[in-house]
Scaffold this motif. Structure first.
Motif, PDB file in Angstrom:
ATOM      1  N   GLU A  64     -36.301  48.613  20.069  1.00 30.19           N
ATOM      2  CA  GLU A  64     -36.067  47.101  19.890  1.00 30.19           C
ATOM      3  C   GLU A  64     -34.663  46.704  20.384  1.00 30.19           C
ATOM      4  O   GLU A  64     -33.793  46.890  19.896  1.00 30.19           O
ATOM      5  N   SER A  65     -34.879  46.101  21.520  1.00 26.58           N
ATOM      6  CA  SER A  65     -33.487  45.717  22.290  1.00 26.58           C
ATOM      7  C   SER A  65     -32.877  44.484  21.374  1.00 26.58           C
ATOM      8  O   SER A  65     -33.421  43.953  20.537  1.00 26.58           O
ATOM      9  N   TYR A  66     -31.699  44.333  21.617  1.00 26.19           N
ATOM     10  CA  TYR A  66     -30.913  43.215  20.840  1.00 26.19           C
ATOM     11  C   TYR A  66     -30.898  41.945  21.682  1.00 26.19           C
ATOM     12  O   TYR A  66     -30.595  40.926  21.350  1.00 26.19           O
ATOM     13  N   TYR A  67     -31.324  42.079  23.084  1.00 25.18           N
ATOM     14  CA  TYR A  67     -31.402  41.036  23.887  1.00 25.18           C
ATOM     15  C   TYR A  67     -32.649  40.421  23.574  1.00 25.18           C
ATOM     16  O   TYR A  67     -33.726  40.676  23.575  1.00 25.18           O
ATOM     17  N   PRO A  68     -32.293  39.040  23.507  1.00 26.92           N
ATOM     18  CA  PRO A  68     -33.659  38.247  22.981  1.00 26.92           C
ATOM     19  C   PRO A  68     -35.005  38.266  23.859  1.00 26.92           C
ATOM     20  O   PRO A  68     -36.056  38.237  23.266  1.00 26.92           O
ATOM     21  N   GLU A  69     -34.783  38.269  25.156  1.00 25.08           N
ATOM     22  CA  GLU A  69     -35.978  38.190  26.248  1.00 25.08           C
ATOM     23  C   GLU A  69     -36.773  39.778  26.027  1.00 25.08           C
ATOM     24  O   GLU A  69     -38.120  39.738  25.878  1.00 25.08           O
ATOM     25  N   PHE A  70     -36.051  40.617  25.863  1.00 21.60           N
ATOM     26  CA  PHE A  70     -36.565  42.061  25.584  1.00 21.60           C
ATOM     27  C   PHE A  70     -37.189  41.937  24.367  1.00 21.60           C
ATOM     28  O   PHE A  70     -38.313  42.634  24.079  1.00 21.60           O
ATOM     29  N   MET A  71     -36.553  41.696  23.221  1.00 24.53           N
ATOM     30  CA  MET A  71     -36.984  41.532  22.003  1.00 24.53           C
ATOM     31  C   MET A  71     -38.194  40.731  21.786  1.00 24.53           C
ATOM     32  O   MET A  71     -39.440  41.484  21.178  1.00 24.53           O
ATOM     33  N   GLU A  72     -38.533  39.571  22.460  1.00 29.57           N
ATOM     34  CA  GLU A  72     -39.557  38.774  22.211  1.00 29.57           C
ATOM     35  C   GLU A  72     -40.659  39.387  23.023  1.00 29.57           C
ATOM     36  O   GLU A  72     -41.843  39.455  22.577  1.00 29.57           O
ATOM     37  N   LYS A  73     -40.489  40.173  24.003  1.00 27.69           N
ATOM     38  CA  LYS A  73     -41.532  40.705  24.891  1.00 27.69           C
ATOM     39  C   LYS A  73     -41.749  42.346  24.654  1.00 27.69           C
ATOM     40  O   LYS A  73     -42.611  42.952  25.276  1.00 27.69           O
ATOM     41  N   SER A  74     -41.189  42.779  23.513  1.00 26.11           N
ATOM     42  CA  SER A  74     -41.203  44.220  23.022  1.00 26.11           C
ATOM     43  C   SER A  74     -40.931  45.140  24.239  1.00 26.11           C
ATOM     44  O   SER A  74     -41.750  46.092  24.533  1.00 26.11           O
ATOM     45  N   ILE A  75     -39.960  44.609  24.999  1.00 22.35           N
ATOM     46  CA  ILE A  75     -39.441  45.524  26.260  1.00 22.35           C
ATOM     47  C   ILE A  75     -38.347  46.692  25.733  1.00 22.35           C
ATOM     48  O   ILE A  75     -37.439  46.260  25.170  1.00 22.35           O
TER      49      ILE A  75
END
Length: 167
Positions: A64-75
């Motif tokens: 689970e990334s700290y970066y919002p875009e990755f967090m939102e898209k489960s990248i």
């Protein structure tokens, strides 16, 4: 060259911290102790690279990334990727990336990664593009917000452009 890539263990934090201290970087032991705890908790995988039993680098996979875009898209994010300066140019970084992408592919068809914008990150910038990573179209992020047109920022390790790759 006898390269081994393995997961971090309890013997590594002092060794890693000391290796980076020798090249003038401050990487505290507590950081790697936290990585072990987070790995045990299933939050990250920390991969260690060794040549003939000597530590030479590491990379993390954050589920689970700290970066919002990755967090939102489960990248999942490839994060805090470092090879000791004296071992660069030997393909160690590519091998660490291969293994990180292999681990991510077990759970996701997309991998994310961020890279700093100043010259210290030049080798990484080229590596990521050569491996097929493309910018995520969100622009520059400072760890808290996206940088907007006309804003002034101090270029440091927190000023990052994020990329993704289909695995």
């Amino acid at each position: 060259m006898n390269l081994l890539i393995r997961e971090i263990n309890e013997n590594d934090p002092i060794i890693i911290s000391h290796a980076f201290k020798e090249q003038g970087w401050n990487k505290p032991v507590a950081q790697y102790e936290r990585y072990i705890t987070e790995q045990i908790n299933g939050e990250r995988v920390t991969l260690i690279a060794e040549i003939d039993g000597v530590f030479v680098g590491y990379v993390n996979v954050l589920w689970e990334s700290y970066y919002p875009e990755f967090m939102e898209k489960s990248i999942p994010e490839i994060n805090d990727f470092n090879v000791l300066v004296k071992y660069r140019g030997l393909g160690i970084g590519s091998k660490l990336m291969d293994k990180a992408e292999e681990i991510i592919k077990e759970k996701s068809l997309i991998a994310g990664i961020g890279v700093g914008l100043f010259s210290d990150y030049g080798i990484a910038q080229v590596l990521y593009v050569r491996r097929g990573y493309i910018p995520d179209r969100k622009g520059i992020h400072n760890g808290k917000n996206y940088i907007r047109y006309g804003e002034s920022v101090v270029i440091d390790d927190d000023i990052v452009l994020y990329f993704t790759k289909k695995l």
